[in-house]
Scaffold this active site. Structure first.
Site, PDB file in Angstrom:
ATOM      1  CD  GLU A  61       1.029  -8.792 -12.082  1.00  0.00           C
ATOM      2  OE1 GLU A  61       1.786  -9.667 -12.523  1.00  0.00           O
ATOM      3  OE2 GLU A  61      -0.127  -8.629 -12.467  1.00  0.00           O
ATOM      4  N   GLY A  62       1.305  -7.781  -7.132  1.00  0.00           N
ATOM      5  CA  GLY A  62       2.084  -8.535  -6.163  1.00  0.00           C
ATOM      6  C   GLY A  62       1.692  -9.991  -6.207  1.00  0.00           C
ATOM      7  N   GLY A  63       1.963 -10.702  -5.110  1.00  0.00           N
ATOM      8  CA  GLY A  63       1.699 -12.129  -5.085  1.00  0.00           C
ATOM      9  C   GLY A  63       0.232 -12.475  -5.254  1.00  0.00           C
ATOM     10  CG  PHE A  64      -2.617 -12.090  -2.253  1.00  0.00           C
ATOM     11  CD1 PHE A  64      -3.802 -11.573  -1.749  1.00  0.00           C
ATOM     12  CD2 PHE A  64      -1.461 -11.921  -1.516  1.00  0.00           C
ATOM     13  CE1 PHE A  64      -3.827 -10.889  -0.542  1.00  0.00           C
ATOM     14  CE2 PHE A  64      -1.479 -11.254  -0.302  1.00  0.00           C
ATOM     15  CZ  PHE A  64      -2.672 -10.736   0.186  1.00  0.00           C
ATOM     16  CB  SER A  65      -2.828  -7.510  -4.369  1.00  0.00           C
ATOM     17  OG  SER A  65      -1.464  -7.149  -4.236  1.00  0.00           O
ATOM     18  CB  VAL A  67      -1.814  -1.350  -7.579  1.00  0.00           C
ATOM     19  CG1 VAL A  67      -2.160   0.109  -7.309  1.00  0.00           C
ATOM     20  CG2 VAL A  67      -1.514  -2.076  -6.273  1.00  0.00           C
ATOM     21  CE  LYS A  81      -2.232  -4.455  -1.884  1.00  0.00           C
ATOM     22  NZ  LYS A  81      -1.281  -4.261  -0.754  1.00  0.00           N
ATOM     23  CG  ASP A 180       7.862  -6.186   3.614  1.00  0.00           C
ATOM     24  OD1 ASP A 180       9.066  -6.509   3.530  1.00  0.00           O
ATOM     25  OD2 ASP A 180       7.031  -6.448   2.731  1.00  0.00           O
TER      26      ASP A 180
END
Length: 235
Positions: A61-65, A67, A81, A180
């Site tokens: 997971e990331g900041g607003f997602s 997987v 995702k 990135d």
């Protein structure tokens, strides 16, 4: 862990843990994220651009997602995702990634199979993207190999794979800058090729800032779309 890295969600969570009174915006953001995560559970069947898949375990997971691994009826694995869009910036990042993945076809870039906007769930709109499944990330492999290290041949192979992907992006018309590049965004595919992923920060715009004000605006753009510890030395 559920709250991820988004500042507003983190502040809302921290306020709850410390007993401080959070703002209404922080409370809504944290609660909306939690509700959406609970609703998106393993075992769910989804159809994305005609391809039906069953959601399995989370991969990250990331900041607003988040997987998840998923499989179709033939047992073919995919990565799903899901981006939880809480404001315009989140939507722009998700849309940028989807639009870019639709254009890209290269063995060293994560393969795109489709995307669907999803109706808001309990007030949280989201976008889901079906992609190639990769078993490992480069950062994960680096952690596993912390003591044994990579051989020179392995380092050159990884570097060659990433450079091939970047060269392809730069050869497009107009050229695409990923912006990135880092070990977290390099995955190892089933074909044993390393693949570049996460195109939410990429751009085809060329910048030629004139004067201090434009340079400062350009710096803000860099801050939003790159990871600090991976930036090139600007001295």
């Amino acid at each position: 862990r559920i709250m991820g890295n988004d500042d507003r969600r983190s502040r809302g969570c921290l306020s709850t843990l410390t007993g401080l009174v959070p703002s209404a915006a922080d409370t809504f953001a944290a609660w909306s994220w939690l509700k959406a995560r609970v609703l998106f559970a393993g075992g769910l069947t989804l159809t994305i651009e005609g391809r039906s898949v069953v959601v399995l375990e989370p991969l990250g997971e990331g900041g607003f997602s988040s997987v998840h691994k998923c499989v179709d009826r033939a047992g073919t694995p995919y990565a799903l995702k899901r981006c939880f869009v809480q404001h315009d910036e989140h939507f722009l990042v998700a849309k940028t990634e989807v639009d870019m993945l639709k254009r890209l076809q290269h063995p060293n870039i994560i393969r795109f199979f489709g995307s669907d906007p999803v109706e808001p769930q309990m007030g949280v709109p989201n976008i889901q993207v079906l992609m190639e499944h990769c078993d490992q990330s480069l950062i994960g492999i680096m952690k596993q190999r912390f003591t044994s290290k990579f051989t020179e041949e392995e380092v050159l192979s990884i570097f060659h794979n990433v450079v091939q992907a970047v060269c392809y992006l730069h050869s497009l018309t107009p050229p695409v800058a990923h912006r990135d590049l880092k070990a977290d965004n390099v995955l190892l595919g089933a074909d044993r090729r390393y693949k570049l992923c996460d195109f939410g920060s990429c751009t085809s715009e060329a910048y030629e800032p004139q004067g201090t004000r434009e340079i400062n605006l350009f710096q803000d753009e860099i801050d939003r779309n790159t990871t600090l510890e991976y930036r090139a030395d600007r001295r």
